[in-house]
Design an enzyme around this catalytic site. Sequence first.
Site, PDB file in Angstrom:
ATOM      1  N   ASP A  54       0.858  -1.177   0.000  1.00 30.16           N
ATOM      2  CA  ASP A  54       0.000   0.000   0.000  1.00 30.16           C
ATOM      3  C   ASP A  54       0.899   1.232   0.000  1.00 30.16           C
ATOM      4  OD1 ASP A  54      -2.299   1.647   0.350  1.00 30.16           O
ATOM      5  OD2 ASP A  54      -3.259   0.018   1.475  1.00 30.16           O
ATOM      6  N   ASP A  94      -3.020   4.692  -2.556  1.00 27.94           N
ATOM      7  CA  ASP A  94      -4.028   5.329  -1.715  1.00 27.94           C
ATOM      8  C   ASP A  94      -4.395   6.700  -2.294  1.00 27.94           C
ATOM      9  OD1 ASP A  94      -5.372   5.047   0.983  1.00 27.94           O
ATOM     10  OD2 ASP A  94      -4.367   6.959   1.316  1.00 27.94           O
ATOM     11  N   GLU A 136      -6.612   3.548  -5.950  1.00 26.55           N
ATOM     12  CA  GLU A 136      -7.842   3.868  -5.225  1.00 26.55           C
ATOM     13  C   GLU A 136      -8.235   5.257  -5.692  1.00 26.55           C
ATOM     14  OE1 GLU A 136      -9.665   4.566  -0.772  1.00 26.55           O
ATOM     15  OE2 GLU A 136      -7.842   5.516  -1.406  1.00 26.55           O
ATOM     16  N   HIS A 150     -11.376  -2.357   3.650  1.00 28.35           N
ATOM     17  CA  HIS A 150     -11.268  -1.898   5.036  1.00 28.35           C
ATOM     18  C   HIS A 150     -11.977  -0.559   5.285  1.00 28.35           C
ATOM     19  CE1 HIS A 150      -8.278   0.198   2.758  1.00 28.35           C
ATOM     20  NE2 HIS A 150      -8.096   1.035   3.750  1.00 28.35           N
ATOM     21  N   ASP A 151     -12.597   0.013   4.266  1.00 30.97           N
ATOM     22  CA  ASP A 151     -13.246   1.314   4.428  1.00 30.97           C
ATOM     23  C   ASP A 151     -14.770   1.255   4.405  1.00 30.97           C
ATOM     24  OD1 ASP A 151     -10.890   2.755   4.590  1.00 30.97           O
ATOM     25  OD2 ASP A 151     -10.782   3.116   2.427  1.00 30.97           O
TER      26      ASP A 151
HETATM   27  O1  TEU Z   1      -9.407   6.020   1.760  1.00 29.65           O
HETATM   28  C1  TEU Z   1      -9.876   7.125   1.044  1.00 29.65           C
HETATM   29  C2  TEU Z   1     -11.217   7.674   1.446  1.00 29.65           C
HETATM   30  O2  TEU Z   1     -11.410   8.849   1.372  1.00 29.65           O
HETATM   31  C3  TEU Z   1     -12.363   6.859   1.876  1.00 29.65           C
HETATM   32  O3  TEU Z   1     -12.385   5.562   1.472  1.00 29.65           O
HETATM   33  C4  TEU Z   1     -12.602   7.010   3.353  1.00 29.65           C
HETATM   34  O4  TEU Z   1     -11.882   6.080   4.098  1.00 29.65           O
HETATM   35  C5  TEU Z   1     -14.051   6.843   3.685  1.00 29.65           C
HETATM   36  O5  TEU Z   1     -14.789   7.668   2.854  1.00 29.65           O
HETATM   37  C6  TEU Z   1     -14.338   7.234   5.107  1.00 29.65           C
HETATM   38  O6  TEU Z   1     -15.687   7.094   5.370  1.00 29.65           O
HETATM   39  C7  TEU Z   1      -8.039   5.793   1.874  1.00 29.65           C
HETATM   40  C8  TEU Z   1      -7.808   4.570   2.747  1.00 29.65           C
HETATM   41  O7  TEU Z   1      -8.347   3.443   2.123  1.00 29.65           O
HETATM   42  C9  TEU Z   1      -8.386   4.841   4.098  1.00 29.65           C
HETATM   43  O8  TEU Z   1      -8.314   3.719   4.944  1.00 29.65           O
HETATM   44  C10 TEU Z   1      -7.630   5.989   4.701  1.00 29.65           C
HETATM   45  O9  TEU Z   1      -8.218   6.359   5.902  1.00 29.65           O
HETATM   46  C11 TEU Z   1      -7.606   7.193   3.751  1.00 29.65           C
HETATM   47  O10 TEU Z   1      -7.329   6.873   2.411  1.00 29.65           O
HETATM   48  C12 TEU Z   1      -6.508   8.131   4.179  1.00 29.65           C
HETATM   49  O11 TEU Z   1      -5.265   7.576   3.914  1.00 29.65           O
END
Ligand code: TEU
Length: 574
Positions: free
Chosen positions: A113, A216, A297, A359-360
Amino acid sequence: MQSRRGKGLPGGNDWWKRAVFYQIYPRSFMDSNGDGIGDLPGIISKLDYLNDGTPGSLGIDAIWFSPFYPSPDRDFGYDVADYCDIDPRYGTLADFDRLVEECHRRNIRVMLDLVVNHTSSEHPWFKESRSSRDNPKRDWYIWRDGRGPKNKPPNNWRNNFYGPAWTWDEQTGQYYLHSFLKDQPDLNWANPEVRQAIFKVIRFWLERGADGFRLDVAHHYYKDEQLRDNPPFYKREKRTGGMASRDRTLEINLYYTLGLPEFQVKKYNQHHPETHRILKEFRKILDQYPGSTSVGEVIGDSPETVAAYYGSGTDELHMNFYFDLMHCRWRAGAFRRCVELWEKTLPPEAWPAYTFSNHDVMRAISRYDRGGRGDARARLLALMLLTLRGTPFIYYGEEIGMKDPKFPRHLLQDPVGLKWYPFHRGRDGARTPMQWNDGHAGGFTSGRPWLPVGPELEKRNVATQEKDSASLLNFYKKLIWLRKEQSALQEGSYRSLTGAANPEEVFVYLRELAESKLAVALNFTTRPRPVNLAPEFTAARLLLSTDPSRGAEDTGAQLVLGPEEGVLLEVEPA
Ligand code: TEU
Ligand code: CA
């Protein structure tokens, strides 16, 4: 140092098009030392479960690891304090080398990542940057004076979690920008030194054996140079007619009912054209390491916006997640239209990547659990995920039907949940420990797990499901190993068979490679539904059904699917 990358592995440089990926959230996969937190030795001890070369194992081909770098864990690893090391709680660089070796020995590729929109505020770069206005690293982050006599933030940008995107720094009397938490300051990608530093990080891991990266929030890297104010949210809604996802509907409702200033069109702090130039540089580095790959992403309003991150198809990211598929309503037509819009939008050489859980977001099995139908639907989703044209990403625990528990506030760990409670409980529900057996903490740890295990442990665990030939786990195994034998499923073309003979209630499609033709039919209703493959096809052989009581059999071109049943068929042209 001799590169340890999976060069000798089978599959050629475009192995990732045929691979099945598996996402591991290291904190929650397997704890080897009883501290309640997963770690690299724990992961290594479970690699045979993922792929030991036999159909007794899951059979995945690559792992995407959520971050395991040193981090103060304000955002659980997505706030990186050192890009070139392993957090001591997860292990050491020597453990990482062993992980790569053990993965490659099993023909499993390793995807890391890459979290480089921002660092942790504990990263030495940021500590230097904030130490004084004339520090050489000052410009590695985005610092600005306050606005007006009241010393307001430089513009109206909000961060993606909650609150303003600017935090005042007393010591040097300026604001710094953060698109997420204040503990995650955004790097200044306009500074060439920053680019070089990140490119060095990329080379570091490629030399050390990594086979690729998940990027990310790749759409956030570059910001408007004039830092213009974002327009208010409702403007966009008027334009798109509110045909948005559940998340967006929630945002809209909150905007109108609570009048929060939170929601705005992120016009000037994401999807900047310069980002594409950065990604083209990134791709050039990856191309120097044949067999490496990437997945972005990228979150965008339209399929065109996301598709743009493929560049011409071969000069930016190898793959980008298509998240719209996560937000479809439980209707065959919703999924079909979504897939076909993406198929239509992608440039010819671009390769899709699909996932239903990560994970989100709430796990798909919980998201679609209306009326207790989650378990049946999990099978249908698995069949779709592994038979669409594109690379499937399975999220750990999805294969055993792990569900999100509903946490009380005092157990929440995720900053998103803590800020939004009770409207939104955050992301902890999707991050609970992997359930290996029905014993203490699901066999994840001998100690106290950092999050409690999910519901119905007695049936949602690996050991129990391995013994049951009708289990979800055994369905996944059959499906993944079958996919390996059928190159039409891996690289064949996609064509819809929905039409006059097959009304929209069933999602029917064909995967085709030369002589090999496979049909997939997915019944999204709770009633039996006919499928008709005539007149184009005369006969069909059922290879796999989501219904474990239905074995391989010859069917005609006409068959009936049970409620929420899905089937994979080998078909013969008339
Ligand atoms: O996620 C990006 C992001 O903006 C969303 O998926 C967010 O986690 C969600 O809308 C919250 O409700 C990435 C990562 O996957 C995430 O785990 C991190 O927190 C974020 O970036 C910051 O690095
Ligand atoms: Ca541990």
